[in-house]
Design a protein around this motif. Sequence first.
Motif, PDB file in Angstrom:
ATOM      1  N   GLY A   1       0.835  -1.179   0.000  1.00 40.32           N
ATOM      2  CA  GLY A   1       0.000   0.000   0.000  1.00 40.32           C
ATOM      3  C   GLY A   1       0.877   1.238   0.000  1.00 40.32           C
ATOM      4  O   GLY A   1       2.070   1.182   0.315  1.00 40.32           O
ATOM      5  N   ILE A   2       0.300   2.369  -0.371  1.00 42.29           N
ATOM      6  CA  ILE A   2       1.005   3.656  -0.350  1.00 42.29           C
ATOM      7  C   ILE A   2       0.234   4.563   0.596  1.00 42.29           C
ATOM      8  O   ILE A   2      -0.940   4.866   0.359  1.00 42.29           O
ATOM      9  N   GLY A   3       0.884   4.978   1.684  1.00 47.80           N
ATOM     10  CA  GLY A   3       0.205   5.769   2.697  1.00 47.80           C
ATOM     11  C   GLY A   3       0.490   7.252   2.574  1.00 47.80           C
ATOM     12  O   GLY A   3       1.618   7.657   2.284  1.00 47.80           O
ATOM     13  N   GLU A   4      -0.540   8.053   2.788  1.00 43.57           N
ATOM     14  CA  GLU A   4      -0.349   9.502   2.843  1.00 43.57           C
ATOM     15  C   GLU A   4       0.123   9.899   4.231  1.00 43.57           C
ATOM     16  O   GLU A   4      -0.068   9.141   5.196  1.00 43.57           O
ATOM     17  N   LEU A   5       0.727  11.063   4.342  1.00 45.22           N
ATOM     18  CA  LEU A   5       1.143  11.568   5.642  1.00 45.22           C
ATOM     19  C   LEU A   5       0.154  12.616   6.135  1.00 45.22           C
ATOM     20  O   LEU A   5      -0.607  13.185   5.369  1.00 45.22           O
ATOM     21  N   GLY A   6       0.186  12.876   7.422  1.00 45.23           N
ATOM     22  CA  GLY A   6      -0.732  13.819   8.047  1.00 45.23           C
ATOM     23  C   GLY A   6      -1.253  13.233   9.338  1.00 45.23           C
ATOM     24  O   GLY A   6      -1.125  12.033   9.587  1.00 45.23           O
ATOM     25  N   ILE A   7      -1.857  14.070  10.155  1.00 40.41           N
ATOM     26  CA  ILE A   7      -2.356  13.575  11.435  1.00 40.41           C
ATOM     27  C   ILE A   7      -3.532  12.616  11.251  1.00 40.41           C
ATOM     28  O   ILE A   7      -3.881  11.865  12.152  1.00 40.41           O
ATOM     29  N   ASP A   8      -4.133  12.633  10.040  1.00 37.34           N
ATOM     30  CA  ASP A   8      -5.192  11.671   9.724  1.00 37.34           C
ATOM     31  C   ASP A   8      -4.664  10.499   8.910  1.00 37.34           C
ATOM     32  O   ASP A   8      -5.432   9.647   8.484  1.00 37.34           O
ATOM     33  N   GLY A   9      -3.352  10.460   8.677  1.00 37.89           N
ATOM     34  CA  GLY A   9      -2.753   9.372   7.929  1.00 37.89           C
ATOM     35  C   GLY A   9      -2.596   8.127   8.785  1.00 37.89           C
ATOM     36  O   GLY A   9      -2.667   8.190  10.024  1.00 37.89           O
ATOM     37  N   PRO A  10      -2.359   6.979   8.168  1.00 35.19           N
ATOM     38  CA  PRO A  10      -2.327   5.719   8.908  1.00 35.19           C
ATOM     39  C   PRO A  10      -1.258   5.646   9.995  1.00 35.19           C
ATOM     40  O   PRO A  10      -1.497   5.027  11.031  1.00 35.19           O
ATOM     41  N   LEU A  11      -0.101   6.246   9.794  1.00 30.31           N
ATOM     42  CA  LEU A  11       0.948   6.152  10.815  1.00 30.31           C
ATOM     43  C   LEU A  11       0.534   6.822  12.116  1.00 30.31           C
ATOM     44  O   LEU A  11       0.905   6.362  13.208  1.00 30.31           O
ATOM     45  N   CYS A  12      -0.251   7.907  11.997  1.00 31.20           N
ATOM     46  CA  CYS A  12      -0.752   8.585  13.205  1.00 31.20           C
ATOM     47  C   CYS A  12      -2.015   7.902  13.731  1.00 31.20           C
ATOM     48  O   CYS A  12      -2.126   7.639  14.931  1.00 31.20           O
ATOM     49  N   VAL A  13      -2.946   7.616  12.845  1.00 29.56           N
ATOM     50  CA  VAL A  13      -4.216   7.034  13.263  1.00 29.56           C
ATOM     51  C   VAL A  13      -4.001   5.701  13.973  1.00 29.56           C
ATOM     52  O   VAL A  13      -4.665   5.389  14.971  1.00 29.56           O
ATOM     53  N   ASP A  14      -3.044   4.924  13.491  1.00 32.99           N
ATOM     54  CA  ASP A  14      -2.791   3.604  14.072  1.00 32.99           C
ATOM     55  C   ASP A  14      -1.804   3.642  15.226  1.00 32.99           C
ATOM     56  O   ASP A  14      -1.434   2.597  15.766  1.00 32.99           O
ATOM     57  N   GLY A  15      -1.380   4.857  15.613  1.00 28.37           N
ATOM     58  CA  GLY A  15      -0.596   5.011  16.832  1.00 28.37           C
ATOM     59  C   GLY A  15       0.898   4.796  16.703  1.00 28.37           C
ATOM     60  O   GLY A  15       1.597   4.709  17.720  1.00 28.37           O
ATOM     61  N   PHE A  16       1.426   4.738  15.480  1.00 29.82           N
ATOM     62  CA  PHE A  16       2.861   4.497  15.329  1.00 29.82           C
ATOM     63  C   PHE A  16       3.687   5.778  15.502  1.00 29.82           C
ATOM     64  O   PHE A  16       4.845   5.726  15.903  1.00 29.82           O
ATOM     65  N   LEU A  17       3.085   6.926  15.158  1.00 32.13           N
ATOM     66  CA  LEU A  17       3.765   8.208  15.323  1.00 32.13           C
ATOM     67  C   LEU A  17       2.880   9.179  16.084  1.00 32.13           C
ATOM     68  O   LEU A  17       1.654   9.160  15.941  1.00 32.13           O
TER      69      LEU A  17
END
Length: 317
Positions: A213-229
């Motif tokens: 998959g290709i993830g977008e960045l932002g506070i609504d992006g998967p890395l933030c939403v899923d708690g990794f960042l």
Amino acid sequence: MVKRSETPARLDDAARAGWLYYVAGRTQDEIAAAMGISRQSAQRLVSLAVAERLIKVRLDHPIAACLELGSQLRRKFGLKHVEVVPSDPASSSTTVGIAEAAAAEIERWLKRPEPIVLAIGTGRTLKAAVDQLPAIECPNHRIVSLTGNIAPDGSAAYYNVIFSMADAVKARHYPMPLPVLVTSAEERELLHGQQLVRSTLNMSAQADVTFVGIGELGIDGPLCVDGFLEKDEMMELMRGGAVGEICGWIFDVDGRLIDNPINERVASAPIPSRDASMVIGLAKGKRKFKAIRAAVVGHQINALITDEETAEFLLKN
């Protein structure tokens, strides 16, 4: 696999009604008569078959406009494979259409007679694709995860798809027994040095085909939403020019991995060589436009499954 909330008997009825409607070509009145139920009940059972994903639809006739967009994308970006699916202007989903196309492509690879190594990333689109897979027997193939399967709180990462694949695909599966992000570069080096992890990393580097998959960045992006960042970490990355990520690897607008301590903490396997492996990115939608373009321009991927709207954006920019 899709969770079933209905009773087995009702699902059996829904499957029978769905088969009569979509395969046998019966009308709802004919289904009602055949099953000894009312027309309204037949209609509800057919709807239930669709809602519970007992019915999977594939379009065998290629759409000329989508074929032409795919051909143009291949020429412009030097991609090995492109599949463009129709866009639904009324839908806000980032998975519908491309998940089904990705499932069909995964199935084609898994039905090859010669043994292959299939590497797989993580994310919502991939999980939706895996949920579409039929049962497949392919014991000669190996399926390896590029990403860790442990969430920040120590639980199993929900969108890590290797275990979902194991439910449908009878092959040898190799999960990555690590968190997605570790605390430091030193910890990553220590973990990657373990024999079990090292063998998984070596196998992923030998992948014949890779789906990510290709993830977008932002506070609504998967890395933030899923708690990794944390949000402040994400904002710092974006101020530094980051626009997207694949398997946690964060890149800039030109598709280059950024020089940042967070990339030093990514425990995922490196994306397999684009010279030796077909690396297929799955993504669509305005929120992902910048990330998709960067991944294509920077050759983080060499193949793409997307939709008409995204394809048109890529050809204009």
